[in-house]
Write an enzyme that holds these catalytic residues in place. Structure first.
Site, PDB file in Angstrom:
ATOM      1  N   SER A   8       0.732  -1.317  -0.079  1.00 41.37           N
ATOM      2  CA  SER A   8       0.064   0.005   0.090  1.00 41.37           C
ATOM      3  C   SER A   8       0.881   1.140   0.059  1.00 41.37           C
ATOM      4  O   SER A   8       0.718   2.326  -0.915  1.00 41.37           O
ATOM      5  CB  SER A   8      -0.823  -0.024   1.031  1.00 41.37           C
ATOM      6  OG  SER A   8      -1.649  -0.972   1.246  1.00 41.37           O
ATOM      7  N   ARG A  46     -13.224  -7.155 -11.361  1.00 42.18           N
ATOM      8  CA  ARG A  46     -13.575  -6.350 -10.231  1.00 42.18           C
ATOM      9  C   ARG A  46     -14.285  -4.955 -10.244  1.00 42.18           C
ATOM     10  O   ARG A  46     -14.109  -4.426 -11.351  1.00 42.18           O
ATOM     11  CB  ARG A  46     -12.080  -6.364  -9.436  1.00 42.18           C
ATOM     12  CG  ARG A  46     -11.512  -7.531  -9.019  1.00 42.18           C
ATOM     13  CD  ARG A  46     -10.286  -7.308  -8.360  1.00 42.18           C
ATOM     14  NE  ARG A  46     -10.259  -6.823  -7.180  1.00 42.18           N
ATOM     15  CZ  ARG A  46      -8.865  -6.453  -6.439  1.00 42.18           C
ATOM     16  NH1 ARG A  46      -7.831  -6.530  -6.841  1.00 42.18           N
ATOM     17  NH2 ARG A  46      -9.272  -5.748  -5.109  1.00 42.18           N
ATOM     18  N   ASP A 100      -7.244  -8.381   4.082  1.00 41.83           N
ATOM     19  CA  ASP A 100      -6.400  -9.127   3.273  1.00 41.83           C
ATOM     20  C   ASP A 100      -5.885 -10.423   3.885  1.00 41.83           C
ATOM     21  O   ASP A 100      -5.228 -11.263   3.475  1.00 41.83           O
ATOM     22  CB  ASP A 100      -5.250  -8.380   2.787  1.00 41.83           C
ATOM     23  CG  ASP A 100      -5.625  -7.241   1.655  1.00 41.83           C
ATOM     24  OD1 ASP A 100      -6.773  -7.445   1.189  1.00 41.83           O
ATOM     25  OD2 ASP A 100      -4.802  -6.357   1.449  1.00 41.83           O
TER      26      ASP A 100
HETATM   27  O1  LIG Z   1      -5.602   0.900  -0.083  1.00 48.46           O
HETATM   28  C1  LIG Z   1      -4.823   0.120  -0.214  1.00 48.46           C
HETATM   29  O2  LIG Z   1      -3.731  -0.169  -0.529  1.00 48.46           O
HETATM   30  C2  LIG Z   1      -5.798  -1.291  -0.011  1.00 48.46           C
HETATM   31  C3  LIG Z   1      -6.980  -1.287   0.374  1.00 48.46           C
HETATM   32  C4  LIG Z   1      -7.781  -2.431   0.864  1.00 48.46           C
HETATM   33  O3  LIG Z   1      -8.683  -2.678  -0.461  1.00 48.46           O
HETATM   34  P1  LIG Z   1     -10.200  -2.029  -0.105  1.00 48.46           P
HETATM   35  O4  LIG Z   1     -10.177  -0.657  -0.291  1.00 48.46           O
HETATM   36  O5  LIG Z   1     -10.913  -2.408  -1.520  1.00 48.46           O
HETATM   37  O6  LIG Z   1     -10.744  -2.323   0.990  1.00 48.46           O
HETATM   38  C5  LIG Z   1      -6.716  -3.888   0.523  1.00 48.46           C
HETATM   39  O7  LIG Z   1      -7.708  -4.911   0.380  1.00 48.46           O
HETATM   40  C6  LIG Z   1      -5.745  -3.830  -0.505  1.00 48.46           C
HETATM   41  O8  LIG Z   1      -5.020  -4.826  -0.616  1.00 48.46           O
HETATM   42  C7  LIG Z   1      -4.935  -2.382  -0.376  1.00 48.46           C
HETATM   43  C1  LIG Z   2      -6.663  -6.950  -2.300  1.00 50.34           C
HETATM   44  C2  LIG Z   2      -5.340  -6.816  -2.381  1.00 50.34           C
HETATM   45  O1  LIG Z   2      -4.682  -6.297  -3.506  1.00 50.34           O
HETATM   46  P1  LIG Z   2      -5.298  -5.332  -4.441  1.00 50.34           P
HETATM   47  O2  LIG Z   2      -6.660  -4.573  -4.226  1.00 50.34           O
HETATM   48  O3  LIG Z   2      -4.160  -4.012  -4.483  1.00 50.34           O
HETATM   49  O4  LIG Z   2      -5.393  -6.103  -5.736  1.00 50.34           O
HETATM   50  C3  LIG Z   2      -4.426  -7.762  -1.863  1.00 50.34           C
HETATM   51  O5  LIG Z   2      -3.232  -7.720  -2.027  1.00 50.34           O
HETATM   52  O6  LIG Z   2      -4.799  -8.646  -0.977  1.00 50.34           O
END
Ligand SMILES: O=C(O)C1=C[C@@H](OP(=O)(O)O)[C@@H](O)[C@H](O)C1
Ligand SMILES: C=C(OP(=O)(O)O)C(=O)O
Length: 450
Positions: free
Chosen positions: A29, A129, A327
């Site tokens: 992130s 998605r 996650d």
């Molecule tokens: O902002 C981010 O870096 C992330 C937010 C999360 O997703 P969502 O915003 O869809 O919950 C997470 O599942 C993803 O792996 C990384």
């Molecule tokens: C949900 C994930 O990533 P992204 O949404 O960035 O594909 C993840 O890494 O588990």
């Protein structure tokens, strides 16, 4: 984008005790955001510890396509020469984000406040998605979108000449949606406000502050957070040292907890409160995780985690904890399979819209290995006990499903195979090397149709 045309099946066999000290790669992130804000700053942002995994490399390529200079020194330091807020150029080609939801959704926000046309696409997982959750607030700000029905990739968007600031209340607890709106707000005159009823990871807010943006965070009467960002600041380049990713650390932490006789240390793990729900949950289940050498770097808390084997018991995970470990539910389900009693996980509907429908993929993988579980639209319940193993798990282009079930194989009665380990490269390219260094054994498996 790397191609994953050929699946790489892999099998994990029962492991002896794990031992050693490891450092998992940089937080995904934070890595995405460091490249993006670097691309909007005036001057050179220097990033150390950047996660060099496919998802983040796709963001680096995207920032180059918008005209930023993104370079890697031989020692692994990254340098981003930014274009200033409002300075992105119209990319000449299609921007392919591969498997990366964070990359594409945040970049849509980044590009939204400029009158440039951008076409985004992704791999077979990403094009399934939902993008509507980001396109909806961006449309309110004036963005035009041409997308397949349901707001799926590929899609083309063009920002308005005069973007409108909005006040947006998040309908889903998503840091990606929050961040997309805030990044669009950067290029928008006036104040853009996001209200989040449930606290989600706050790396965007922290980093915007670090780059010198005028951002104010206050509490709402109902306990939520109001984030107000003044548009069109001049962002000042930063030196960013990316801490280790707690979502990657989750795999060795659970493995050492489950494998008898283990004693490992995972160094320099990001301990942001919005990211460590899994550690709290494992501690409640009886895990032996010692948090040592706590320190603060670049406004984030880090620690070394010493993890020793422990017997776990099932718990009910509070639904409100879900955003801080969203996650990590696949690997928690593996821990739950080895725990005594039942582990209930309510409030996890968001798992269905990740790289795969993770709720369904986890339930199917557990059952294939003799573990009883039940699932509803937004919950999963796992009955722990003896893990027969011997199953082959379908990973649906999902790195976290692959890694979770390889860890299951380390404590199962019979080897556990995953149909494709290649996607692990999207987030944790050193997973296999680090795990085998600790004592795990993974073997190349036969393709199903071989
Ligand atoms: O902002 C981010 O870096 C992330 C937010 C999360 O997703 P969502 O915003 O869809 O919950 C997470 O599942 C993803 O792996 C990384
Ligand atoms: C949900 C994930 O990533 P992204 O949404 O960035 O594909 C993840 O890494 O588990």
């Amino acid at each position: 984008m790397a191609s994953h045309a050929t699946a790489r099946p892999l099998t994990a066999v029962k492991s002896g005790p794990l031992s050693g000290r490891i450092r998992v790669p940089g937080d995904k992130s934070i890595s995405h955001r460091a490249l993006m804000l670097g691309a909007l700053a005036v001057g050179e942002t220097v990033i150390t510890g950047l996660l060099e995994a496919e998802d983040v490399m796709n963001t680096a390529a995207a920032m180059r396509a918008f005209g930023a200079t993104v370079l890697r020194d031989d020692d692994g330091t990254w340098r981003v020469r930014g274009l200033g807020v409002g300075g992105l150029l119209e990319p000449a080609g299609i921007i392919d984000f591969g498997n990366a939801g964070t990359g594409v959704r945040l970049t849509m926000g980044l590009a939204a406040a400029q009158p440039i046309a951008v076409t985004f696409t992704g791999d077979a997982s990403l094009i399934k998605r939902p993008m509507g959750r980001v396109l909806e607030p961006l449309s309110e700000m004036g963005v035009e979108v041409i997308a397949r029905s349901g707001g799926r990739l590929p899609l083309t968007m063009r920002g308005p000449r005069l973007p409108l600031p909005i006040t947006y209340r998040l309908p889903v607890p998503s840091a990606q949606v929050k961040s997309a709106v805030l990044l669009a707000g950067l290029g928008t005159p006036g104040v853009t406000t996001v209200i989040e009823p449930v606290f989600t990871r706050d790396h965007t807010e922290r980093m915007l502050k670090g780059f010198g943006a005028d951002i104010e965070i206050t509490s709402e009467p109902d306990g939520g957070r109001r984030i107000a960002l003044a548009g069109r600041p001049e962002l000042k380049p930063q030196a960013i040292d990316v801490p280790s990713d707690p979502s990657s650390a989750a795999f060795p932490i659970v493995a050492a907890t489950l494998v008898e006789g283990s004693d490992i240390t995972v160094e320099g793990v990001l301990m942001n409160p919005a990211r460590i729900g899994l550690i709290d949950t494992l501690l409640e289940m009886g895990a032996n995780i010692e948090v040592t050498a706590e320190r603060t770097t670049g406004g984030e808390r880090l620690a070394d985690l010493r993890v020793r084997h422990a017997e776990l018991k099932g718990v009910t995970v509070p639904a409100e904890r879900a955003p801080s470990m969203i996650d990590e539910y696949p690997i928690l389900a593996v821990a739950a399979a080895a725990a005594s009693g039942e582990t209930r996980m309510p409030g996890i509907g968001e798992m269905r819209v990740k790289e795969s429908d993770r709720l369904a993929a986890v339930a199917a993988g557990l059952r294939a290995n003799g573990i009883a579980c039940s699932e509803g639209p937004d919950w999963l319940s796992v009955r722990g006990g003896r893990i027969a193993g011997g199953g082959r798990v379908v990973t649906h282009l999902d790195h976290r499903i692959a890694m979770s079930f390889l860890i299951l194989g380390m404590v199962a009665g019979n080897p556990v195979s995953v149909d494709d380990a290649s996607m692990i490269a999207t987030s944790f390219p050193t997973f296999e090397a680090l795990m085998t260094g600790l004592g795990a054994t993974f073997e190349a498996a036969e393709a199903a149709d071989a």
